[in-house]
Structures are given as C-alpha cells and as structure tokens.
Design a protein around this motif. Sequence first.
Motif, mmCIF file in Angstrom:
data_model
loop_
_atom_site.group_PDB
_atom_site.id
_atom_site.type_symbol
_atom_site.label_atom_id
_atom_site.label_comp_id
_atom_site.label_asym_id
_atom_site.label_seq_id
_atom_site.Cartn_x
_atom_site.Cartn_y
_atom_site.Cartn_z
ATOM 1 N N ALA A 190 0.869 -0.992 0.129
ATOM 2 C CA ALA A 190 0.014 0.089 0.211
ATOM 3 C C ALA A 190 0.813 1.236 -0.030
ATOM 4 N N VAL A 191 2.050 1.144 0.619
ATOM 5 C CA VAL A 191 2.974 2.238 0.754
ATOM 6 C C VAL A 191 3.773 2.623 -0.820
ATOM 7 N N HIS A 192 4.051 1.574 -1.364
ATOM 8 C CA HIS A 192 4.749 1.363 -2.648
ATOM 9 C C HIS A 192 4.105 0.275 -3.573
ATOM 10 N N PRO A 193 3.400 0.678 -4.766
ATOM 11 C CA PRO A 193 3.063 -0.745 -5.402
ATOM 12 C C PRO A 193 3.985 -1.318 -5.918
ATOM 13 N N ALA A 194 5.277 -1.374 -6.328
ATOM 14 C CA ALA A 194 6.229 -2.148 -6.713
ATOM 15 C C ALA A 194 6.285 -3.272 -5.572
ATOM 16 N N LEU A 195 6.090 -3.145 -4.319
ATOM 17 C CA LEU A 195 6.057 -4.161 -3.392
ATOM 18 C C LEU A 195 4.837 -5.379 -3.366
ATOM 19 N N ALA A 196 4.150 -4.892 -4.190
ATOM 20 C CA ALA A 196 2.798 -6.018 -4.206
ATOM 21 C C ALA A 196 3.521 -7.182 -5.091
ATOM 22 N N ARG A 197 4.517 -6.856 -5.705
ATOM 23 C CA ARG A 197 5.121 -8.088 -6.623
ATOM 24 C C ARG A 197 5.776 -9.060 -5.695
ATOM 25 N N LEU A 198 5.927 -8.847 -4.372
ATOM 26 C CA LEU A 198 6.675 -9.896 -3.387
ATOM 27 C C LEU A 198 5.573 -10.834 -2.827
ATOM 28 N N GLU A 199 4.325 -10.376 -3.178
ATOM 29 C CA GLU A 199 3.181 -11.185 -2.401
ATOM 30 C C GLU A 199 3.039 -12.572 -2.958
ATOM 31 N N PRO A 200 2.945 -12.646 -4.146
ATOM 32 C CA PRO A 200 3.249 -13.872 -4.560
ATOM 33 C C PRO A 200 4.238 -15.086 -4.167
ATOM 34 N N ALA A 201 5.319 -14.366 -4.088
ATOM 35 C CA ALA A 201 6.603 -15.231 -3.745
ATOM 36 C C ALA A 201 6.319 -15.432 -2.188
ATOM 37 N N LEU A 202 5.984 -14.581 -1.490
ATOM 38 C CA LEU A 202 5.794 -14.757 -0.064
ATOM 39 C C LEU A 202 4.618 -15.624 -0.074
ATOM 40 N N GLU A 203 3.597 -15.798 -0.617
ATOM 41 C CA GLU A 203 2.571 -16.906 -0.632
ATOM 42 C C GLU A 203 2.990 -18.301 -0.680
ATOM 43 N N PHE A 204 4.125 -18.199 -1.829
ATOM 44 C CA PHE A 204 4.614 -19.579 -2.089
ATOM 45 C C PHE A 204 5.478 -20.274 -0.805
ATOM 46 N N HIS A 205 6.551 -19.368 -0.240
ATOM 47 C CA HIS A 205 7.375 -19.866 0.526
ATOM 48 C C HIS A 205 6.692 -19.789 1.820
ATOM 49 N N LEU A 206 5.614 -18.968 2.350
ATOM 50 C CA LEU A 206 4.862 -19.380 3.661
ATOM 51 C C LEU A 206 4.217 -20.876 3.290
ATOM 52 N N GLU A 207 3.797 -21.346 2.181
ATOM 53 C CA GLU A 207 3.064 -22.718 2.210
ATOM 54 C C GLU A 207 4.142 -23.509 2.283
ATOM 55 N N ARG A 208 5.336 -23.378 1.614
ATOM 56 C CA ARG A 208 6.570 -24.233 1.431
ATOM 57 C C ARG A 208 6.905 -24.341 3.082
ATOM 58 N N TRP A 209 6.934 -23.316 3.800
ATOM 59 C CA TRP A 209 7.407 -23.340 5.358
ATOM 60 C C TRP A 209 6.208 -24.358 6.137
ATOM 61 N N ALA A 210 5.137 -24.237 5.826
ATOM 62 C CA ALA A 210 4.024 -25.236 6.619
ATOM 63 C C ALA A 210 4.267 -26.488 6.013
ATOM 64 N N ASP A 211 4.219 -26.604 4.704
ATOM 65 C CA ASP A 211 4.633 -27.945 4.082
ATOM 66 C C ASP A 211 5.573 -28.880 4.950
ATOM 67 N N GLU A 212 6.846 -27.975 5.207
ATOM 68 C CA GLU A 212 8.060 -28.827 5.597
ATOM 69 C C GLU A 212 7.607 -29.027 7.209
ATOM 70 N N ALA A 213 6.830 -28.090 7.967
ATOM 71 C CA ALA A 213 6.486 -28.404 9.042
ATOM 72 C C ALA A 213 5.536 -29.579 9.283
ATOM 73 N N ALA A 214 4.591 -29.559 8.164
ATOM 74 C CA ALA A 214 3.753 -30.932 8.132
ATOM 75 C C ALA A 214 4.535 -32.036 8.113
ATOM 76 N N ALA A 215 5.402 -32.082 6.970
ATOM 77 C CA ALA A 215 6.223 -33.256 6.838
ATOM 78 C C ALA A 215 7.009 -33.615 8.061
ATOM 79 N N ALA A 216 7.654 -32.792 8.799
ATOM 80 C CA ALA A 216 8.391 -33.267 10.007
ATOM 81 C C ALA A 216 7.446 -33.720 11.124
ATOM 82 N N ALA A 217 5.999 -33.085 11.290
ATOM 83 C CA ALA A 217 5.326 -33.655 12.163
ATOM 84 C C ALA A 217 4.858 -35.063 12.019
ATOM 85 N N VAL A 218 4.669 -35.429 10.794
ATOM 86 C CA VAL A 218 4.275 -36.905 10.512
ATOM 87 C C VAL A 218 5.424 -37.648 10.212
ATOM 88 N N GLY A 219 6.571 -37.073 9.850
ATOM 89 C CA GLY A 219 7.828 -38.123 9.647
ATOM 90 C C GLY A 219 7.658 -38.758 8.465
#
Length: 328
Positions: A190-219
């Motif tokens: 909202a401060v600078h429109p260029a930073l909206a381009r980081l949102e899809p990348a953050l979405e992917f890495h947050l999901e990957r973070w949760a994926d790795e946590a789930a894999a570790a939890a179930v082994g």
Amino acid sequence: MTPFLVAVALAVALPWAAVPAAHRLAGLLPPREASLALAGAAALLAGGTVAVLVGLVHVPFLAELEHLPFARVTAHWPTVLPVSGVAGALLAVQALRLALAARGRRALLSRAWRLTGEGTAEGDVLVVPGEEAEAFVLPRHRRRRARVVVSEGMLKALGPSERAVLFAHERAHLRGRHHVLSALVDLAAAVHPALARLEPALEFHLERWADEAAAAAVGDRGLAAAAIARAALAGSAGADVNGADVNGAGAHGAGARGSRFLSVSTGPVPRRVRALLEPEPAGPRGRGPRAAAAGLLAAVVVPALLTLGLPYGLHEYVEHAARTIVGH
C-alpha cells in the motif's frame, strides 16, 4: 536542486529495482528464511520510501532551522516548494492507501468469522458444514482464539493420515504467525505498488514453510506430498469462487464463504509437491544453515542500508547547501 530530484527518483525507483533481487535471494533460501527475508525487505523498502518523502517535505523548513531568510532559500532552490509539495502529496496518498488496506483486511476477517459461525469447535479446529473441500486458518480476532477451519467436505476427501498432514500444515501457519508476515507485505504494498510483486513469492514460501513443518510432524515427506496434492485436487472445484484475500496469501480456503486465507491448497501446488519429494532443504543450494543465515542477512541488510542511506544523503546535502547559502 538536482540531488533533490535524484532523491525523489530513488525513492520511487529503488523498490522496483530491489524486488527482483529479493526474489532471487529468497529462491536461494529455505522456506522459513525466505519468508522472513521477503517480509523484512518489504518493510524496510516501504520504510525507506516514507523516510525520503518525509525528508523532502521538511526541506522548506531549512530557512528556519538554519536561521536563513526563506526568500533567500527559494532564490537558490526555486524548485524546493514544488518538490516538497509533491512529496507531501505522495505521503498523503500513502497514508490513505494504508488506512484503506488495514480497514479492508479487518473487515474481511470480521466477515469470515461471522460466516464460520455455524461451525463446531473441536479444540483448535473449527469444522464447518458443506460439501466443498476447504481448509484454512483464521487468525485471532476480537477475543476469539485463532482456529484451523476445515469443511466436512475436506474431511471426507482425506484419509486419517492425510488429515494429520492437513492439520499439521494449517497449525504451522498459526504457530509461525504467517498471517502477520502476509499482512506486513500487504501493507508495504500500500506504501509502494512495486512491493505488491513480493506477495506471490511470499505466498509460495509461507506454504512451503508449512509443508515442511507438516512433513516433519508426520515423519513422512511422501505422505505429506500426497496429502497436499489430494487436498488441492479436492479443493479445486471451489477455486473459481474465491473472494478478496484477508491474509494477502491468496488461498482456496473459504471459497464459498467469500474470503481467501492461508490454506493447504494455496499457490503452485505441483512445485510444492516436487519439493516435498526431494530431501529436506538445509540451506541455499544445500550449503547448510550458515549459508542460509548469510542469504537472509543479505536480503534484509541490503535494503536496510539503501533505505537508510537515502535519507542520510539527503540530510547531508541539505546541510552542505545551507553552508553554501550562508557563504554567499
């Protein structure tokens, strides 16, 4: 006055140039570090833009601060008032965009909680009726504890072991406070429109973070990959009815309920599944935690230095120009 115009140009252009670099650095990091790097870079770049604009707004006060006649200042810098005025206008626009973004996020979260009111609570899980296969997280809101929301349709679509992956994934979102990182990048955009381009990348890495946590939890990384793929397929039928994004992470969750949240079926699922079928990431290109720390440091420190350097350089130039005027 050229340095002032350069400062304006850098304040506007720097995030456009820094975003691709942040993308590349995040791609070299494990999911957790990549998410932190992207959120940190977004916050620092947005803060630097605001700092430069605030500095430009204050330039006309040079006369008072340096005990100089204002007419003398404008005679030497005829563009000082227009540049300061433009900076002030940009700050006003940023403030309005920030207020609207924050209000919109809060309104969507309130609406989501209302629309899941028919659910049945089972610990930290809220089971909602419906045949749509949905699973997402709702952050804490107005004294309501954070919940993992899952539909009856999703529970029917998964076996017991796959449900364990699902719950571990969504709980990782809550435990890691991923909605906070997502909100940070959303507000930075909202401060600078260029930073909206980081949102899809953050979405992917947050999901990957949760994926790795789930894999570790179930082994079992293979089981985690299969469960995520099955959940994504089950939820694909509701993909066309997604609404606005509360968490900035764009998930299929809450499809029929009109909102999108951090969810197991978010983002480029095939890439996530492939990553889970590979060995657990240890650092940039497998070089270990020290390399990961170095990459994270670079992704955050470089924008920090750039954003601090612009206001400092502007301040130094103003002082130099004041001494020049006094010398006349």
